[in-house]
Structure formats: structure tokens, C-alpha cells
Write a protein that holds these residues in place. Structure first.
Motif, PDB file in Angstrom:
ATOM      1  N   LEU A 158       0.774  -1.312   0.007  1.00 56.89           N
ATOM      2  CA  LEU A 158      -0.198  -0.044  -0.055  1.00 56.89           C
ATOM      3  C   LEU A 158       0.776   1.279  -0.026  1.00 56.89           C
ATOM      4  N   ALA A 159       2.112   1.141   0.572  1.00 57.73           N
ATOM      5  CA  ALA A 159       2.789   2.413   0.474  1.00 57.73           C
ATOM      6  C   ALA A 159       3.247   2.655  -0.898  1.00 57.73           C
ATOM      7  N   GLU A 160       3.255   1.622  -1.708  1.00 60.78           N
ATOM      8  CA  GLU A 160       3.795   2.014  -3.085  1.00 60.78           C
ATOM      9  C   GLU A 160       2.669   2.506  -3.927  1.00 60.78           C
ATOM     10  N   ARG A 161       1.595   1.974  -3.511  1.00 60.05           N
ATOM     11  CA  ARG A 161       0.443   2.406  -4.467  1.00 60.05           C
ATOM     12  C   ARG A 161      -0.800   3.114  -3.739  1.00 60.05           C
ATOM     13  N   ARG A 162      -0.719   4.443  -3.538  1.00 55.86           N
ATOM     14  CA  ARG A 162      -1.535   5.175  -2.906  1.00 55.86           C
ATOM     15  C   ARG A 162      -2.576   6.182  -3.676  1.00 55.86           C
TER      16      ARG A 162
END
Lengths: 218, 218
Positions: A158-162
Motif C-alpha cells: 500500500l505504501a507504493e500504490r496510494r
DNA sequence: TGTACATCAGTGAACGCGCGTTCACTGATGTAC
DNA sequence: TGTACATCAGTGAACGCGCGTTCACTGATGTAC
């Protein structure tokens, strides 16, 4: 509700548009979105079919407007629930209240996609707005407020795709909680609204509460 | 697949019935269940519309059969996944595989209810069968196998209402786990299949795995 | 205040379309003697 | 093996229906002078 600005004719137009949409909702509530018929709506309003073309370019535009309104109404419900302060439980209740108030509205947004039709681009912004409220509430939780390294693999993803979070500054832990919130509540809701718990003899209310509680116990 | 018993005429009938259903599925996959048309199916088979009435009493009977088949196929998929031994992860994978193999089949069972139509009574038995596999897998987990007093309020509710479990001897803790399994996986699946994660830029695979893992961590 | 004009909401007829379903029929397939 | 008969899959025409959409029109409402 409707703004009282503009010329009399503009106000009349806006009013009739709202009436058309109201009837369309009633029809959807009765027979589902795929059965929405311009002619039937017109007849209910005491008009003939072609008259509606003064207000909407066609059936597709009407549906598009209804979908947008549905999204909008959920965003508003979340905004109202978040007004007193950030509180996940209030949002959970608001979601269920919104869904139960008009199941077909829920289905229009979250149910089986209408074939050959795709949601208008404005809905993306509204979706971000909706998730924004959820992220606010999660970030406010002590357990999710830390910015430290997330223990779970999901948070890394999730840190990558926000994109879905817009420019919300929520830490990864809050992103993960918000998403879990979202999927788990929809899990109970979608099965409930489709009538699967009735068939199973279960009380959806209890299940929904249990999920809400479990989410916050972390 | 089809049984090779009966007179040649009976076998021919069964074969054509299967072909009709296959075409109907293809049509549903393209345009959704509400767009299913007997005439169109007949045309695809090189027949005229009325010919189908030799095989089905009407449109409703055809849809009923498709719904039953859809339920049946999930039960079979679960049975196959459970064959090597009780394993919740295998069932989770089977559920997602079944759903992704034909999203419209998933929607026909778990999506927006077809207006004015309700599932045939046989499906209840199949639903119990499906949950049976899930309960087997959960009961086999050490964490859920105890028959002691359940710590959570949900388990208390489930202990009272266990119609959906048929006569499965699962302890309350296993009932609770199975139900959580069910709602949470459907939560991810229904949002995924409706395309909401694509719009959010998320990977449904990761979310589904995360939920599966979280369920077993208890 | 009154008149001439422009705007535009709504009508009615018509378009072509596809739907589910019925019915009397043809003609091929299978059965009985 | 051959013939008479029954079964039944599939056809083609027809039923009434409602759909979305177009078009030329009427007549009421609002505007400009």
C-alpha cells in the motif's frame, strides 16, 4: 435542496430534472437498473417519452447522472458522519445506513457492473473523497498513527500504490486499516443486501457489528 | 461429462440442452444476465426461437437452471479443493479461482439480485454443502477445534442460529471463523470483480492473500 | 401598459427493433409388427 | 427385412408488447420595445 437561483425557466428545468431522477430511482428500486425505461419514467410524470430528451441526451446520460448522485450521496453521508470528529465506528454505521436506505443505490455503485456501461470519470474524485474520510478516521487512531515501518506485508504494497488515497498523508498502517475496513464491511454488506444471510438464518446486524468491533480491536 | 445412458433421443436432448446452456453462459458473460435472450441463443445455435421451448419451459426456467448450475460448480470446486484434506487456504484459492474463471457466474449467484426472480429452493441444500466444506476446514484447525465457551460475542449468536451449517458438528469457534472467512473473502472478491480496485490502482491478488493470511493468524 | 417576437417545453406520429410466447405445420427419427 | 405408424425436433408465421430515438409541430411562457 435545489438552488433557487437563475431565471424562472432555469428553475423549472432544474425541478423537472430532479423529478425525472426521483422517478427513475423509484423505478430502479422496483425492478433494477437494467429495467430503467425512459418511456415508463415519462409516463409516470404525465409526459410522453420524447419530452425527456429536453432534459437528458438519452438513457445513458440519465444513468450516468444517477450513478454520480449515488456516489455523491455516500460522500455526503460520510462527511456528515465525520463532522463531529474522526470516528471509524460512525463511518461504519453511516455506510450501512446509506446502503440499507436504498439497496438498489448500493448495487448501482458496488454491485454487478451494468454491461457495456462504465462509471463517469467524476466518480474517481468522489471515491477519493470517500476514502479520505475513512483515512482521516484511521489516522486518528493511536494504533495507526505511527509512521514507522509496518509489520505486515500488505502495508508495504500500500505504501507504493496510494493513488486511491489522493494526497492524504496517512501512514501505511492507516492505509492498511482503512482498506481492511472497506473490504470487510462491504463483505458483510454485499452478502446481506443480496439476501444471503436471510437464506442462512443469520442476523446481518450482528455480523456487521462484529466486523466493526474486530477491526478496531487491533 | 453428460451421462451416456438412455435412448438416442434422450441423449440428443441432453446434449442440446447442454449446448443451449453453454450459449446462454456465453451471452451472460458478454452482456449480463438481464440481457439473456432466448431468441439470440437460438440463433447462435442455428435454430429459431420457438425451438428452445422443446427444451425449456421458458426464459425463467433456463435462468433457474443456470443459477443452480453455478451453485453446483462452486460446490464441486470446493469438494475438489477439500479432497486432499481440510485446508482453509485451498478453499480460499478455490473460491477466487471459481470467481475469476467466470465473473458473471459469480455475479449471478452473489451479485445484484435479478429483479422479480428468486433462487430455486435446491440452492439452499447446495449452499449448506458449500459451507460444509468450509466448516470441515475450520474445525480441523487447532485454534477452532475446542468446544469450550467462545470468547467472542459473535460465536454466542452463531451457537443459536446454525441452520446454515446443516447438521455439521462444528464448535462455535469454527462457525465464527468460517463465517468470517466467507464474508471477508467475498468483501475483497465483490469489490475486485466490480472493478473497484482497478479504479484504485490496487492489486486484488495481494489484498486477497492478505485477508486469507490474516484469517489464519488467529 | 400593450404589442410583436423569440424561446422552448411538450406532443403525436413514426422509425426500426427485438423480445417472449403460441400455434399449426413439416419432416426426420425411432418403434412395432 | 420391409412396411405402417407414432413420436417429436424444429420451422415459419403471427400475437402484442415496449423499447430508444427522430422529427415536424403546437402552444404556452418569457422578453424587448
Amino acid at each position: 435542496m435545489a438552488e433557487q437561483t437563475g431565471t424562472p425557466r432555469q428553475r423549472y428545468r432544474a425541478q423537472v430534472r430532479e423529478e425525472i431522477k426521483a422517478r427513475a430511482w423509484a423505478q430502479i428500486a422496483e425492478a433494477g437498473a437494467s429495467a430503467l425505461s425512459l418511456n415508463a419514467v415519462a409516463k409516470q410524470l404525465g409526459m410522453t417519452g420524447p419530452a425527456l430528451y429536453r432534459y437528458f441526451a438519452g438513457r445513458d446520460e440519465l444513468i450516468t447522472e444517477l450513478v454520480t448522485d449515488a456516489y455523491r450521496s455516500l460522500a455526503d453521508a460520510f462527511a456528515a458522519a465525520a463532522a463531529p470528529g474522526p470516528d471509524p465506528v460512525a463511518l461504519a454505521r453511516a455506510l450501512r445506513g446509506w446502503a440499507l436506505a436504498d439497496p438498489h443505490r448500493y448495487f448501482l455503485v458496488y454491485g454487478t457492473p451494468v454491461p457495456g456501461y462504465q462509471a463517469p470519470p467524476e466518480t474517481t474524485a468522489i471515491a477519493v473523497e470517500i476514502m479520505g474520510h475513512l483515512l482521516d478516521a484511521c489516522t486518528a487512531r493511536p494504533a495507526d498513527s505511527q509512521g514507522g515501518a509496518p509489520a505486515e506485508p500488505l502495508a508495504a504494497h500500500l505504501a507504493e500504490r496510494r493513488d486511491w488515497a489522493g494526497d492524504h498523508p496517512a501512514p501505511p498502517a492507516a492505509l492498511a486499516t482503512a482498506l481492511r475496513f472497506w473490504t470487510r464491511l462491504h463483505g458483510v454488506l454485499s452478502l446481506e443486501l443480496a439476501g444471503h444471510f436471510t437464506g442462512m438464518g443469520l442476523d446481518p446486524d450482528r455480523l456487521y457489528d462484529a466486523e466493526t468491533t474486530a477491526l478496531l480491536a487491533r
